[in-house]
Design a protein around this motif. Structure first.
Motif, mmCIF file in Angstrom:
data_model
loop_
_atom_site.group_PDB
_atom_site.id
_atom_site.type_symbol
_atom_site.label_atom_id
_atom_site.label_comp_id
_atom_site.label_asym_id
_atom_site.label_seq_id
_atom_site.Cartn_x
_atom_site.Cartn_y
_atom_site.Cartn_z
ATOM 1 N N GLU A 27 23.934 39.317 38.376
ATOM 2 C CA GLU A 27 24.593 38.633 39.491
ATOM 3 C C GLU A 27 23.707 37.514 40.031
ATOM 4 O OE1 GLU A 27 26.824 39.659 43.698
ATOM 5 O OE2 GLU A 27 25.144 40.903 43.078
ATOM 6 N N ARG A 28 22.413 37.760 40.105
ATOM 7 C CA ARG A 28 21.493 36.727 40.587
ATOM 8 C C ARG A 28 21.349 35.577 39.591
ATOM 9 N NH1 ARG A 28 18.893 41.433 42.428
ATOM 10 N NH2 ARG A 28 17.482 41.494 40.654
ATOM 11 N N ALA A 29 21.675 35.840 38.331
ATOM 12 C CA ALA A 29 21.513 34.832 37.285
ATOM 13 C C ALA A 29 22.701 33.896 37.151
ATOM 14 C CB ALA A 29 21.280 35.517 35.941
ATOM 15 N N LEU A 30 23.863 34.324 37.585
ATOM 16 C CA LEU A 30 25.076 33.553 37.348
ATOM 17 C C LEU A 30 25.553 32.874 38.622
ATOM 18 C CD1 LEU A 30 26.984 36.176 35.152
ATOM 19 C CD2 LEU A 30 25.598 34.234 34.386
ATOM 20 N N ILE A 31 25.815 31.583 38.509
ATOM 21 C CA ILE A 31 26.320 30.819 39.650
ATOM 22 C C ILE A 31 27.518 29.981 39.216
ATOM 23 C CG2 ILE A 31 24.179 30.688 40.974
ATOM 24 C CD1 ILE A 31 23.751 27.902 39.744
ATOM 25 N N ASN A 32 28.389 29.737 40.153
ATOM 26 C CA ASN A 32 29.539 28.869 39.924
ATOM 27 C C ASN A 32 29.093 27.416 40.002
ATOM 28 O OD1 ASN A 32 31.986 30.615 39.710
ATOM 29 N ND2 ASN A 32 31.191 31.390 41.655
ATOM 30 N N ASP A 41 32.254 41.938 41.347
ATOM 31 C CA ASP A 41 33.264 42.574 40.498
ATOM 32 C C ASP A 41 33.405 41.850 39.163
ATOM 33 O OD1 ASP A 41 33.846 44.662 42.241
ATOM 34 O OD2 ASP A 41 35.386 43.505 43.282
ATOM 35 N N THR A 42 33.279 40.531 39.177
ATOM 36 C CA THR A 42 33.320 39.765 37.930
ATOM 37 C C THR A 42 32.091 40.076 37.091
ATOM 38 O OG1 THR A 42 34.565 37.997 39.023
ATOM 39 C CG2 THR A 42 33.490 37.454 36.937
ATOM 40 N N VAL A 43 30.935 40.186 37.722
ATOM 41 C CA VAL A 43 29.705 40.532 37.010
ATOM 42 C C VAL A 43 29.854 41.899 36.340
ATOM 43 C CG1 VAL A 43 27.247 41.079 37.283
ATOM 44 C CG2 VAL A 43 28.222 39.099 38.451
ATOM 45 N N ILE A 138 41.024 29.318 43.242
ATOM 46 C CA ILE A 138 40.300 30.341 42.507
ATOM 47 C C ILE A 138 39.063 29.715 41.878
ATOM 48 C CG2 ILE A 138 40.445 32.005 40.611
ATOM 49 C CD1 ILE A 138 43.481 32.092 41.077
ATOM 50 N N SER A 139 37.897 30.259 42.214
ATOM 51 C CA SER A 139 36.634 29.750 41.676
ATOM 52 C C SER A 139 36.514 30.115 40.199
ATOM 53 C CB SER A 139 35.454 30.326 42.470
ATOM 54 O OG SER A 139 35.450 31.741 42.355
ATOM 55 N N PHE A 140 35.546 29.526 39.529
ATOM 56 C CA PHE A 140 35.339 29.756 38.104
ATOM 57 C C PHE A 140 35.235 31.236 37.768
ATOM 58 C CE2 PHE A 140 32.124 30.538 34.769
ATOM 59 C CZ PHE A 140 32.904 30.189 33.672
ATOM 60 N N ASP A 141 34.332 31.955 38.437
ATOM 61 C CA ASP A 141 34.117 33.360 38.090
ATOM 62 C C ASP A 141 35.369 34.206 38.307
ATOM 63 O OD1 ASP A 141 33.660 32.945 40.899
ATOM 64 O OD2 ASP A 141 32.613 34.851 41.026
ATOM 65 N N ARG A 142 36.078 33.944 39.385
ATOM 66 C CA ARG A 142 37.287 34.712 39.678
ATOM 67 C C ARG A 142 38.435 34.319 38.742
ATOM 68 N NH1 ARG A 142 36.572 37.651 44.299
ATOM 69 N NH2 ARG A 142 38.771 37.717 44.846
ATOM 70 N N PHE A 143 38.437 33.085 38.261
ATOM 71 C CA PHE A 143 39.415 32.638 37.264
ATOM 72 C C PHE A 143 39.215 33.411 35.956
ATOM 73 C CE2 PHE A 143 40.203 29.626 33.680
ATOM 74 C CZ PHE A 143 41.582 29.542 33.773
ATOM 75 N N ARG A 145 37.835 36.319 35.631
ATOM 76 C CA ARG A 145 38.245 37.709 35.868
ATOM 77 C C ARG A 145 39.764 37.839 35.893
ATOM 78 N NH1 ARG A 145 36.211 39.800 41.002
ATOM 79 N NH2 ARG A 145 38.122 40.665 41.776
ATOM 80 N N ALA A 146 40.456 36.927 36.556
ATOM 81 C CA ALA A 146 41.920 36.979 36.620
ATOM 82 C C ALA A 146 42.516 36.921 35.213
ATOM 83 C CB ALA A 146 42.460 35.836 37.472
ATOM 84 N N CYS A 147 42.046 36.008 34.397
ATOM 85 C CA CYS A 147 42.583 35.858 33.040
ATOM 86 C C CYS A 147 42.284 37.085 32.186
ATOM 87 C CB CYS A 147 42.012 34.601 32.380
ATOM 88 S SG CYS A 147 42.590 33.063 33.150
ATOM 89 N N VAL A 148 41.075 37.615 32.282
ATOM 90 C CA VAL A 148 40.708 38.798 31.497
ATOM 91 C C VAL A 148 41.535 39.998 31.935
ATOM 92 C CG1 VAL A 148 38.845 40.441 31.009
ATOM 93 C CG2 VAL A 148 38.398 37.983 30.899
#
Length: 183
Positions: A27-32, A41-43, A138-143, A145-148
């Motif tokens: 989570e600390r490694a990934l940024i939008n 939750d996406t992580v 919808i931000s990148f990470d949540r996009f 997650r939504a698609c998956v």
């Protein structure tokens, strides 16, 4: 050169020097793109998808696959973020899901959009000090997650729709087993 940089990033993220990354480390490694951190939750979903040995962590090889996956999704996101707002609106989401083969009804599309919309859109300074508020949509990470999630649920439904008529008849236990076994 890229592999060396990726190894350096992996080593930096692996704060406990265990040789594997936990969900909080990832989570600390990934940024939008707007410098906000990925939603936990996406992580966790990404961890589930890439923790091939089911250790609860991801090693460097799993991390390499995850990194490529994220890079590929960034290109998808840029393609569908037609207004370059840094977030996906309802029309962009509809177009993306339709191109992936998921033609959701307007009511389902609205539900997905509400479920995955940025929860911090009005909170200035979310993320790093001095960062701008998250754009509505919808931000990148949540996009991702939504698609998956739409893909996983659709595949689960298809497995249960034995006669392929768009209707399933299952009992509560079957439904719960199907949903609870999704990654």
């Amino acid at each position: 050169m890229i592999c060396f940089r990726l190894w350096n990033w992996f080593s930096t993220v692996d704060t406990d020097r265990s040789g594997a990354i936990t969900a909080p480390e990832l989570e600390r490694a990934l940024i939008n793109g707007d410098w906000t951190p990925f939603d936990l939750d996406t992580v966790k979903l990404l961890m589930t998808l890439f923790d091939h040995d089911r250790s609860g962590t991801i090693g460097f090889n799993e991390f390499s696959g995850l990194w490529k996956y994220i890079k590929d999704w960034q290109n998808v996101f840029k393609h569908f973020d037609r207004d370059r707002s840094g977030s996906i609106d309802g029309n962009e989401l509809r177009d993306a899901l339709a191109q992936f083969g998921f033609n959701l009804s307007p009511s389902l599309l609205t539900l997905v959009q509400k479920k995955y919309a940025n929860q911090t859109a009005a909170a200035p300074g979310h993320g790093f000090p001095g960062s701008a508020p998250t754009a509505p949509g919808i931000s990148f990470d949540r996009f991702v997650r939504a698609c998956v999630v739409v893909k996983q649920l659709s595949e689960a439904f298809t497995r249960l729709d034995s006669d392929r008529d768009g209707w399933i008849q299952i009992n509560y236990d079957q439904f719960m087993q199907t949903v609870l076994t999704l990654p």
